[in-house]
Design an enzyme around this catalytic site. Sequence first.
Site, mmCIF file in Angstrom:
data_model
loop_
_atom_site.group_PDB
_atom_site.id
_atom_site.type_symbol
_atom_site.label_atom_id
_atom_site.label_comp_id
_atom_site.label_asym_id
_atom_site.label_seq_id
_atom_site.Cartn_x
_atom_site.Cartn_y
_atom_site.Cartn_z
ATOM 1 N N ASP A 259 3.474 0.506 12.399
ATOM 2 C CA ASP A 259 2.264 -0.043 11.769
ATOM 3 C C ASP A 259 1.999 -1.495 12.172
ATOM 4 O O ASP A 259 0.997 -2.075 11.760
ATOM 5 C CB ASP A 259 2.356 0.067 10.242
ATOM 6 N N ARG B 79 -9.337 0.268 3.630
ATOM 7 C CA ARG B 79 -8.430 1.259 3.054
ATOM 8 C C ARG B 79 -7.098 0.613 2.668
ATOM 9 O O ARG B 79 -6.420 1.074 1.774
ATOM 10 C CB ARG B 79 -8.212 2.325 4.126
ATOM 11 N N ARG C 46 -0.456 14.576 12.939
ATOM 12 C CA ARG C 46 0.472 14.181 11.867
ATOM 13 C C ARG C 46 0.891 15.418 11.067
ATOM 14 O O ARG C 46 0.370 15.688 9.989
ATOM 15 C CB ARG C 46 -0.179 13.105 10.986
ATOM 16 N N LYS D 65 0.832 -1.217 0.000
ATOM 17 C CA LYS D 65 0.000 0.000 0.000
ATOM 18 C C LYS D 65 0.860 1.257 0.000
ATOM 19 O O LYS D 65 0.664 2.158 -0.825
ATOM 20 C CB LYS D 65 -0.906 0.010 1.242
ATOM 21 N N ASN D 66 1.811 1.331 0.947
ATOM 22 C CA ASN D 66 2.527 2.596 1.096
ATOM 23 C C ASN D 66 3.538 2.847 -0.023
ATOM 24 O O ASN D 66 3.993 3.978 -0.197
ATOM 25 C CB ASN D 66 3.161 2.692 2.492
HETATM 26 N N1 EPU Z 1 6.638 14.128 11.421
HETATM 27 C C1 EPU Z 1 6.837 15.458 11.717
HETATM 28 N N2 EPU Z 1 6.780 16.363 10.684
HETATM 29 C C2 EPU Z 1 6.559 15.986 9.402
HETATM 30 C C3 EPU Z 1 6.349 14.623 9.110
HETATM 31 C C4 EPU Z 1 6.409 13.718 10.139
HETATM 32 O O1 EPU Z 1 7.048 15.832 12.851
HETATM 33 O O2 EPU Z 1 6.526 16.855 8.523
HETATM 34 C C5 EPU Z 1 6.705 13.141 12.496
HETATM 35 C C6 EPU Z 1 5.382 12.420 12.721
HETATM 36 O O3 EPU Z 1 4.551 13.137 13.577
HETATM 37 C C7 EPU Z 1 5.833 11.102 13.262
HETATM 38 C C8 EPU Z 1 7.147 10.836 12.553
HETATM 39 O O4 EPU Z 1 7.593 12.104 12.085
HETATM 40 O O5 EPU Z 1 6.073 11.201 14.634
HETATM 41 C C9 EPU Z 1 7.085 9.881 11.395
HETATM 42 O O6 EPU Z 1 6.062 10.276 10.483
HETATM 43 P P1 EPU Z 1 6.141 9.924 8.928
HETATM 44 O O7 EPU Z 1 6.192 11.205 8.170
HETATM 45 O O8 EPU Z 1 7.228 8.936 8.705
HETATM 46 O O9 EPU Z 1 4.737 9.242 8.673
HETATM 47 P P2 EPU Z 1 3.835 9.385 7.388
HETATM 48 O O10 EPU Z 1 4.676 9.537 6.184
HETATM 49 O O11 EPU Z 1 2.736 10.347 7.613
HETATM 50 C C10 EPU Z 1 3.914 6.852 6.816
HETATM 51 C C11 EPU Z 1 2.917 5.749 6.566
HETATM 52 C C12 EPU Z 1 2.224 5.391 7.860
HETATM 53 C C13 EPU Z 1 3.275 4.970 8.887
HETATM 54 C C14 EPU Z 1 4.349 6.050 9.038
HETATM 55 C C15 EPU Z 1 5.512 5.627 9.915
HETATM 56 C C16 EPU Z 1 2.233 6.218 4.311
HETATM 57 C C17 EPU Z 1 1.178 6.690 3.397
HETATM 58 N N3 EPU Z 1 1.938 6.241 5.607
HETATM 59 O O12 EPU Z 1 3.177 7.938 7.347
HETATM 60 O O13 EPU Z 1 1.417 4.266 7.549
HETATM 61 O O14 EPU Z 1 2.656 4.765 10.131
HETATM 62 O O15 EPU Z 1 4.890 6.377 7.750
HETATM 63 O O16 EPU Z 1 6.117 4.496 9.401
HETATM 64 O O17 EPU Z 1 3.294 5.805 3.872
HETATM 65 C C18 EPU Z 1 -0.415 2.853 7.709
HETATM 66 O O18 EPU Z 1 -0.041 2.307 6.668
HETATM 67 O O19 EPU Z 1 -1.322 2.377 8.435
HETATM 68 C C19 EPU Z 1 0.200 4.095 8.115
HETATM 69 C C20 EPU Z 1 -0.363 4.914 8.982
#
Ligand code: EPU
Length: 421
Positions: A307, A400, A122, A22-23
């Site tokens: 996850d 989803r 987030r 998915k991701n």
């Molecule tokens: N963070 C910040 N600022 C940012 C971005 C992130 O402070 O601009 C923080 C977040 O709050 C968090 C950490 O950095 O504490 C990591 O967040 P990340 O950006 O890595 O998460 P994401 O890209 O929003 C993706 C996956 C999530 C998964 C996370 C962590 C996708 C679409 N989503 O989210 O997947 O939990 O990485 O591995 O790739 C899921 O598949 O169920 C899911 C939620």
Amino acid sequence: MAKYEIRGGTPLTGTVTISGAKNAAVAILPAALLVKGVCRVENVPDIADVRILLDILADMGAVVTRQDDGVVLLDCTNITNLNPNPELVRKMRASYYLMGALLSRFGKAEVALPGGCSFASRPIDQHIKGFRMLGAKVRETEDYVYLETGAGGLQGNRIVLDVVSVGATVNIILAASLLPGQTIIENAAKEPHIVDLANFLNTMGAKISGAGTDTVKIKGVAELHGGSYAIIPDQIEAGTYIAAAAATRGNVLVKNVIPKHMDCITSKLQEMGATITNYDDAIRVQCNERLVSTKVKTRPYPGFPTDMQAQICVCMATAEGVSQLTESVYETRFFGYCSELENMGAKIEINGKTAMVTGKETLKGTTVHARDLRAGAALIIAGLIASGTTYVENIHYVERGYEHIIEKLQALGADIRRIEE
Ligand code: EPU
């Protein structure tokens, strides 16, 4: 509204084939916006997030052909509408990748803030910081992000991320791929789907190196061309079935996986007493006895994935002894499912970032509510272990991200069905 009805107590046995990640898919499909020509993408999971993204892209003028065999043909040569439909954008998280892709290809973007699973705050400040470092002028409102080319133009730069972020790493790779000069992302995320995105873009003519390490280098190119690419198997879907097999004391061959991606998960289940056998592209998980307690701390890849937090918590909930589960990526993630597990008889004490889980002999079926995708998957595993009948509500979260979950579990012998109300 639909829900799942599960009669627990049957060990999972048989073979399950894992779908495309998915991701990775939700990063690669928007990446096709950078390409002039047809992208043939194989192993695209048929899940709600992918369907929404394809609808967004089609609405922007992309020619989208979805075949039955998981192949999607995407031609974004003639994009006619640069404003992704905000209602669709708000239905999912990864729609924020449209920002980086549109900025790179067209020098501007107007994208609504994304929706998706809201198990924590987030922020996207690191994405925005990246765009600014590449020369974009960024204006944020309560519900929109507006990007345009700044006075000095867009060009590559060195960007040091404050936190390791999958989303920011992906968005900066997308934004930088068509810009003049070199971009270097330091403190980049190393998840398998980052490598997959880079491999996809390189297949289409990009020049990205270092993906999978914490320094990713992107040499901008003038244009990307069409090509064919297959998405990697889903690490978290595989981990979910592996956890379900272990928790139900089953015997399951999980096919179409990259065992290396699974080490962080399978090594923990091994510690808990499951027998894991790795093959080239499959893993067998066997468990004849009650699992034993362990200690897990979630971390960015190659650590134990956040996850999988909820799914391992269910394994702990019926393991012998007291387990310690610490969340270091999204502190509030426990609140999405622990109270539901407690309603099923689990004993969980949360103190800040750590949950102490005292294993019970079994759980008991009741009605529980999924509050996000992985929480929903964990509640299904709990239902598979529990005595009696479990109803899992809010299953749109699960749908989803898990392709054909009911059919796959039924094929493993689970007594589970989807009920339309
Ligand atoms: N963070 C910040 N600022 C940012 C971005 C992130 O402070 O601009 C923080 C977040 O709050 C968090 C950490 O950095 O504490 C990591 O967040 P990340 O950006 O890595 O998460 P994401 O890209 O929003 C993706 C996956 C999530 C998964 C996370 C962590 C996708 C679409 N989503 O989210 O997947 O939990 O990485 O591995 O790739 C899921 O598949 O169920 C899911 C939620």
